[in-house]
Design a protein around this motif. Structure first.
Motif, PDB file in Angstrom:
ATOM      1  N   MET A   1       0.832  -1.182   0.000  1.00  0.00           N
ATOM      2  CA  MET A   1       0.000   0.000   0.000  1.00  0.00           C
ATOM      3  C   MET A   1       0.878   1.247   0.000  1.00  0.00           C
ATOM      4  N   LEU A   2       0.581   2.140  -0.900  1.00  0.00           N
ATOM      5  CA  LEU A   2       1.321   3.387  -1.051  1.00  0.00           C
ATOM      6  C   LEU A   2       0.978   4.358   0.074  1.00  0.00           C
ATOM      7  N   ASP A   3       2.007   4.918   0.708  1.00  0.00           N
ATOM      8  CA  ASP A   3       1.792   5.933   1.731  1.00  0.00           C
ATOM      9  C   ASP A   3       2.013   7.313   1.131  1.00  0.00           C
ATOM     10  N   GLU A   4       3.169   7.492   0.463  1.00  0.00           N
ATOM     11  CA  GLU A   4       3.481   8.810  -0.080  1.00  0.00           C
ATOM     12  C   GLU A   4       4.602   8.692  -1.102  1.00  0.00           C
ATOM     13  N   ILE A   5       4.617   9.613  -2.055  1.00  0.00           N
ATOM     14  CA  ILE A   5       5.706   9.702  -3.023  1.00  0.00           C
ATOM     15  C   ILE A   5       6.693  10.713  -2.456  1.00  0.00           C
ATOM     16  N   ILE A   6       7.971  10.309  -2.361  1.00  0.00           N
ATOM     17  CA  ILE A   6       8.923  11.181  -1.673  1.00  0.00           C
ATOM     18  C   ILE A   6      10.021  11.746  -2.569  1.00  0.00           C
ATOM     19  N   ASP A   7      10.252  11.156  -3.731  1.00  0.00           N
ATOM     20  CA  ASP A   7      11.324  11.671  -4.582  1.00  0.00           C
ATOM     21  C   ASP A   7      11.092  11.244  -6.025  1.00  0.00           C
ATOM     22  N   VAL A   8      11.838  11.864  -6.919  1.00  0.00           N
ATOM     23  CA  VAL A   8      11.737  11.548  -8.337  1.00  0.00           C
ATOM     24  C   VAL A   8      13.134  11.585  -8.948  1.00  0.00           C
ATOM     25  N   THR A  36       6.507   7.527 -20.802  1.00  0.00           N
ATOM     26  CA  THR A  36       6.996   7.869 -19.466  1.00  0.00           C
ATOM     27  C   THR A  36       8.372   7.249 -19.233  1.00  0.00           C
ATOM     28  N   LYS A  37       9.023   6.821 -20.281  1.00  0.00           N
ATOM     29  CA  LYS A  37      10.329   6.162 -20.165  1.00  0.00           C
ATOM     30  C   LYS A  37      11.346   7.065 -19.467  1.00  0.00           C
ATOM     31  N   GLY A  38      12.171   6.427 -18.642  1.00  0.00           N
ATOM     32  CA  GLY A  38      13.276   7.128 -18.011  1.00  0.00           C
ATOM     33  C   GLY A  38      12.957   7.814 -16.699  1.00  0.00           C
ATOM     34  N   TRP A  39      11.728   7.725 -16.223  1.00  0.00           N
ATOM     35  CA  TRP A  39      11.330   8.379 -14.976  1.00  0.00           C
ATOM     36  C   TRP A  39      10.983   7.338 -13.924  1.00  0.00           C
ATOM     37  N   GLU A  40      11.459   7.566 -12.712  1.00  0.00           N
ATOM     38  CA  GLU A  40      11.133   6.705 -11.577  1.00  0.00           C
ATOM     39  C   GLU A  40      10.779   7.574 -10.379  1.00  0.00           C
ATOM     40  N   LEU A  41       9.887   7.066  -9.562  1.00  0.00           N
ATOM     41  CA  LEU A  41       9.466   7.772  -8.354  1.00  0.00           C
ATOM     42  C   LEU A  41       9.815   6.920  -7.137  1.00  0.00           C
ATOM     43  N   CYS A  42      10.340   7.567  -6.116  1.00  0.00           N
ATOM     44  CA  CYS A  42      10.644   6.872  -4.870  1.00  0.00           C
ATOM     45  C   CYS A  42       9.393   6.902  -4.009  1.00  0.00           C
ATOM     46  N   VAL A  43       8.947   5.733  -3.598  1.00  0.00           N
ATOM     47  CA  VAL A  43       7.687   5.593  -2.873  1.00  0.00           C
ATOM     48  C   VAL A  43       7.947   5.103  -1.455  1.00  0.00           C
ATOM     49  N   LEU A  44       7.275   5.755  -0.507  1.00  0.00           N
ATOM     50  CA  LEU A  44       7.271   5.293   0.874  1.00  0.00           C
ATOM     51  C   LEU A  44       6.017   4.456   1.043  1.00  0.00           C
ATOM     52  N   TRP A  45       6.198   3.185   1.391  1.00  0.00           N
ATOM     53  CA  TRP A  45       5.067   2.272   1.547  1.00  0.00           C
ATOM     54  C   TRP A  45       4.548   2.331   2.978  1.00  0.00           C
ATOM     55  N   LYS A  46       3.372   1.776   3.212  1.00  0.00           N
ATOM     56  CA  LYS A  46       2.752   1.795   4.542  1.00  0.00           C
ATOM     57  C   LYS A  46       3.615   1.078   5.583  1.00  0.00           C
ATOM     58  N   ASP A  47       4.403   0.087   5.162  1.00  0.00           N
ATOM     59  CA  ASP A  47       5.264  -0.623   6.108  1.00  0.00           C
ATOM     60  C   ASP A  47       6.584   0.117   6.366  1.00  0.00           C
ATOM     61  N   LYS A  48       6.668   1.381   5.912  1.00  0.00           N
ATOM     62  CA  LYS A  48       7.803   2.288   6.106  1.00  0.00           C
ATOM     63  C   LYS A  48       9.031   1.927   5.270  1.00  0.00           C
ATOM     64  N   SER A  49       8.914   1.004   4.333  1.00  0.00           N
ATOM     65  CA  SER A  49      10.008   0.726   3.411  1.00  0.00           C
ATOM     66  C   SER A  49       9.879   1.658   2.207  1.00  0.00           C
ATOM     67  N   THR A  50      10.965   1.817   1.451  1.00  0.00           N
ATOM     68  CA  THR A  50      10.944   2.654   0.255  1.00  0.00           C
ATOM     69  C   THR A  50      11.464   1.862  -0.931  1.00  0.00           C
TER      70      THR A  50
END
Length: 148
Positions: A1-8, A36-50
């Protein structure tokens, strides 16, 4: 489960640059390159992993969150975002508007007047000479206290 997007991050070797943004079709019309090639987003998940997730995967599952993140971080005009963000935000606005309209229209349910505020509930009790809404509010408050 996605908590928040933190970086790109953008891979400049793969991502579409501004000079490659437009494609000319067979009929001579120009349209935006849809990639959308070449783009990635860093995601913080509900379990606090990224983890880093490709934009194509994240935009399919969470288009509104990705669009809001892009606008907030000033990357909405990048070619990978510009071709789809406006539609995602318009869709969000239409959904919110529809829900608000539906909520405000509902005044009765099963023939019982439905209050929108506590004061309105107490006014209904006073008008009808009952105490059903007051008891319901007290019961709900007791339940909230148990879990607080």
């Amino acid at each position: 489960m996605l908590d928040e997007i933190i970086d790109v991050r953008k891979n400049p070797n793969v991502a579409v640059s501004d000079d490659q943004r437009w494609v000319t079709g067979a009929n001579g019309n120009k349209h935006a390159r849809r990639t959308t090639k070449g783009w990635e987003l860093c995601v913080l998940w509900k379990d606090k992993s990224t983890s880093w997730v490709p934009l194509k995967d994240l935009k399919e599952g969470n288009p509104v969150q990705v669009a809001e993140f892009a606008v907030a971080n000033g990357i909405a005009n990048e070619p990978a975002f510009a071709w789809w963000i406006n539609e995602a935000l318009r869709k969000r606005d239409r959904i919110i508007s529809a829900v608000k309209t539906r909520y405000l229209k509902r005044t009765h349910k099963f023939g019982i007047q439905m209050p929108k505020t506590v004061q309105e509930a107490l006014d209904i009790d006073r008008e009808t000479g009952t105490d059903f809404w007051r008891k319901a509010i007290e019961k709900e408050m007791k339940n909230v206290e148990l879990y607080a």
